[in-house]
Design a protein around this motif. Structure first.
Motif, mmCIF file in Angstrom:
data_model
loop_
_atom_site.group_PDB
_atom_site.id
_atom_site.type_symbol
_atom_site.label_atom_id
_atom_site.label_comp_id
_atom_site.label_asym_id
_atom_site.label_seq_id
_atom_site.Cartn_x
_atom_site.Cartn_y
_atom_site.Cartn_z
ATOM 1 N N LEU A 52 -90.772 50.744 -83.837
ATOM 2 C CA LEU A 52 -89.978 50.429 -82.560
ATOM 3 C C LEU A 52 -90.678 49.135 -81.943
ATOM 4 C CD1 LEU A 52 -90.740 53.966 -81.258
ATOM 5 C CD2 LEU A 52 -88.765 53.085 -81.959
ATOM 6 N N ALA A 60 -91.830 46.839 -79.804
ATOM 7 C CA ALA A 60 -93.117 46.720 -78.677
ATOM 8 C C ALA A 60 -92.988 45.621 -77.590
ATOM 9 C CB ALA A 60 -94.261 47.005 -79.310
ATOM 10 N N ASN A 117 -96.499 40.145 -84.538
ATOM 11 C CA ASN A 117 -97.690 41.131 -84.372
ATOM 12 C C ASN A 117 -97.958 41.418 -82.845
ATOM 13 O OD1 ASN A 117 -100.369 41.499 -83.623
ATOM 14 N ND2 ASN A 117 -100.749 41.964 -85.693
ATOM 15 N N PRO A 118 -97.923 42.550 -82.217
ATOM 16 C CA PRO A 118 -97.866 42.888 -80.949
ATOM 17 C C PRO A 118 -99.030 42.333 -80.219
ATOM 18 C CG PRO A 118 -97.085 44.786 -81.859
ATOM 19 C CD PRO A 118 -97.466 43.778 -83.104
ATOM 20 N N SER A 126 -86.487 39.970 -79.376
ATOM 21 C CA SER A 126 -87.213 40.158 -80.581
ATOM 22 C C SER A 126 -86.213 39.797 -81.830
ATOM 23 C CB SER A 126 -87.522 41.596 -80.467
ATOM 24 O OG SER A 126 -88.272 41.953 -79.188
ATOM 25 N N THR A 127 -87.104 39.655 -82.858
ATOM 26 C CA THR A 127 -86.535 39.448 -84.075
ATOM 27 C C THR A 127 -87.004 40.499 -85.042
ATOM 28 O OG1 THR A 127 -87.870 37.601 -84.915
ATOM 29 C CG2 THR A 127 -86.069 36.933 -83.645
ATOM 30 N N SER A 145 -90.001 36.901 -80.147
ATOM 31 C CA SER A 145 -91.328 37.263 -81.108
ATOM 32 C C SER A 145 -90.877 37.638 -82.183
ATOM 33 C CB SER A 145 -91.855 38.445 -80.247
ATOM 34 O OG SER A 145 -91.132 39.537 -80.419
ATOM 35 N N GLY A 146 -91.699 37.336 -83.208
ATOM 36 C CA GLY A 146 -91.359 37.489 -84.540
ATOM 37 C C GLY A 146 -90.827 36.480 -85.329
HETATM 38 P P1 AMP Z 1 -93.177 38.513 -87.966
HETATM 39 O O1 AMP Z 1 -93.992 37.721 -87.072
HETATM 40 O O2 AMP Z 1 -91.918 38.741 -87.836
HETATM 41 O O3 AMP Z 1 -93.621 38.370 -89.350
HETATM 42 O O4 AMP Z 1 -93.795 40.041 -87.715
HETATM 43 C C1 AMP Z 1 -95.197 40.409 -87.957
HETATM 44 C C2 AMP Z 1 -95.645 41.985 -87.876
HETATM 45 O O5 AMP Z 1 -95.107 42.151 -86.468
HETATM 46 C C3 AMP Z 1 -94.487 42.848 -88.693
HETATM 47 O O6 AMP Z 1 -95.330 43.895 -89.125
HETATM 48 C C4 AMP Z 1 -93.569 43.291 -87.893
HETATM 49 O O7 AMP Z 1 -92.951 44.520 -88.164
HETATM 50 C C5 AMP Z 1 -94.235 43.366 -86.490
HETATM 51 N N1 AMP Z 1 -93.433 43.385 -85.372
HETATM 52 C C6 AMP Z 1 -92.454 41.900 -85.357
HETATM 53 N N2 AMP Z 1 -92.102 42.152 -84.083
HETATM 54 C C7 AMP Z 1 -92.267 43.228 -83.321
HETATM 55 C C8 AMP Z 1 -91.877 44.163 -82.356
HETATM 56 N N3 AMP Z 1 -91.027 43.422 -81.351
HETATM 57 N N4 AMP Z 1 -92.657 44.982 -82.191
HETATM 58 C C9 AMP Z 1 -93.503 45.558 -82.745
HETATM 59 N N5 AMP Z 1 -93.848 45.169 -83.726
HETATM 60 C C10 AMP Z 1 -93.080 43.966 -84.259
#
Ligand code: AMP
Ligand code: MG
Length: 428
Positions: free
Chosen positions: A222, A224, A352-353, A189-190, A286-287
């Motif tokens: 957290l 997820a 996004n989960p 996860s990032t 992810s992320g």
């Molecule tokens: P991102 O794709 O990094 O821009 O993240 C998009 C949204 O998903 C943001 O609101 C993040 O906080 C949330 N998010 C990213 N990774 C996780 C994760 N592993 N678990 C829960 N939420 C996440």
């Protein structure tokens, strides 16, 4: 790879499993009863032998005008061509056991064996049985090879080994099989905002009737996605559910490596991808895959390999990115599928989960399936009838495949969809 049969569950066969011998290897009784020669017909016949399953060697031949007590699975003696069920005969008992044994020992020129078979009453020895009706030859006998002929293909090339296939192979005496490797899958996860949810029990406490959790630190999110992805791997590809032990990985059994949470820093993400590149067949991140200045996954994948695509026309999931990775030390000597397909892939799922969950099922599980010898078919498809109310109010985004939550139920032999909508980011 060649694996012991017991370690090959879920693997795809590279060589067929072939029966080396017929099953059953001998004509066997399918009932507890008496082996008879049908030509003797109805009558009262002395019981001259007791034939139990598991006896060593072939049974002695049966003389005409006699019968042998036989248990289910025991070899039918030469001279017998049917088995009459124990329920279908009447019994003739010896005067008492001692007398019967003495009579049998005395021999009288016949088969000379103590009669076997216990009747329904007390402990008296059955010395003869009354066969009441004629029997057709072959009654209650499984002929040699009636289950499986010698040389028959039991499980074909390309089949995944199911528990049933393992049973069939074991019954045919197979102890090792040639199968494709299972991929090793890495998950990370990032996100600077992420906190490890733990999930290892403990904590919590005090919730009445629910598994409550303590509140996370303020401003923390957290993680997820890692628990979801690790659990999805266990559900979809059970061989990819255990932590990858080096020995098992070397043996081709696959496994999972949890790379934890990586901070949103270009160097940290690049280092994590480079580390994973040397150990996994499939990397799932992810992320951090969008276009913001804290999104470092795309550049890291581009540096470690080749981006296949950087966005998809699917909602949710737009920035989902796929890449092939090249190991620093070149390709592995034994790739899961030696057919020219890329042996290492990375999928950057959105954070996004809900998007991550959808992306896993649309893209990652097919990749894992292909890398473990399957056809990459992915999720099963069903036709559904959309119920009243469902699907209304969903604003269509033209030009994108749009996926919405729905509840599907079997009704009148078909699938009906209901519910739907909902724009939150929960995965379920
Ligand atoms: P991102 O794709 O990094 O821009 O993240 C998009 C949204 O998903 C943001 O609101 C993040 O906080 C949330 N998010 C990213 N990774 C996780 C994760 N592993 N678990 C829960 N939420 C996440
Ligand atoms: Mg992020």
């Amino acid at each position: 790879v060649r694996l012991p049969l017991a370690a090959a569950l879920h693997h795809t066969l590279v060589k067929p499993i072939v029966a080396g011998a017929p099953q059953p290897p001998f004509a066997a009784s399918t009932r507890d009863g008496y082996a008879v020669a049908t030509a003797d017909g109805p009558g009262t016949w002395p019981v001259v032998a007791r034939l139990a399953a598991g006896a060593a060697g072939p049974p002695p031949p049966l003389d005409r005008g006699t019968v042998a007590y036989i248990t289910t699975g025991a070899a039918v003696p030469a001279g017998a061509d049917a088995v009459v069920m124990v329920e279908d005969v009447d019994f003739v008992f010896g005067a008492d056991d001692d007398a019967a044994a003495a009579a049998a020992a005395a021999g009288g020129g016949g088969a000379g064996r103590a009669a076997g078979g216990r009747g329904g009453s007390a402990d008296a020895t059955v010395t003869a049985v009354v066969v009441k009706t004629p029997l057709a030859p072959g009654t209650h006998i499984r002929p040699v090879g009636s289950d499986v002929a010698a040389g028959e293909v039991l499980v074909p090339v390309g089949a995944r080994l199911t528990p049933a296939a393992i049973g069939v192979a074991a019954a045919a005496g197979v102890t090792a099989v040639t199968v494709t490797r299972m991929p090793v899958v890495g998950v990370l996860s990032t996100g600077n905002e992420l906190t490890d949810a733990g999930g290892g029990g403990g904590g919590g406490g005090g919730g009445v009737g629910a598994d409550d959790s303590p509140p996370p630190p303020a401003a923390a999110v957290l993680d997820a996605n890692r628990p979801t992805l690790l659990a999805s791997l266990a559900a979809v590809t059970p061989a990819c559910s255990s932590a990858a032990a080096p020995a098992a990985t070397a043996a081709g059994s696959g496994g999972v490596i949890d790379y934890g949470i990586v901070r949103d820093e270009a160097d940290a993400v690049a280092a994590a991808v480079a580390t994973a590149r040397d150990a996994v067949d499939v990397l799932i991140t992810s992320g951090g895959v969008s276009m913001g200045d804290a999104d470092h996954v795309k550049p890291a994948l581009a540096a470690a390999g080749t981006i296949l695509w950087g966005r998809v026309a699917i909602k949710p999931g737009k920035p989902l990115t796929a890449a092939t990775l090249g190991r620093r030390g070149g390709p592995r000597p034994s790739s899961p599928a030696d057919d020219g397909r890329p042996t290492q892939v990375a999928v950057g799922l959105p954070g996004n989960p809900a998007s991550a969950f959808v992306g896993f099922h649309l893209v990652v599980r097919s990749a894992i399936d292909v890398l473990s010898g399957g056809d990459g078919a992915g999720l099963p498809r069903v036709d559904v009838t959309v119920g009243s109310g469902a699907g209304r109010g969903v604003a269509r985004d033209r030009g994108r495949l749009e996926l919405v939550r729905a509840t599907v139920a079997w009704r009148d032999g078909g699938c009906g969809g209901g519910g739907g909508g909902g724009g939150n980011s929960r995965a379920a």
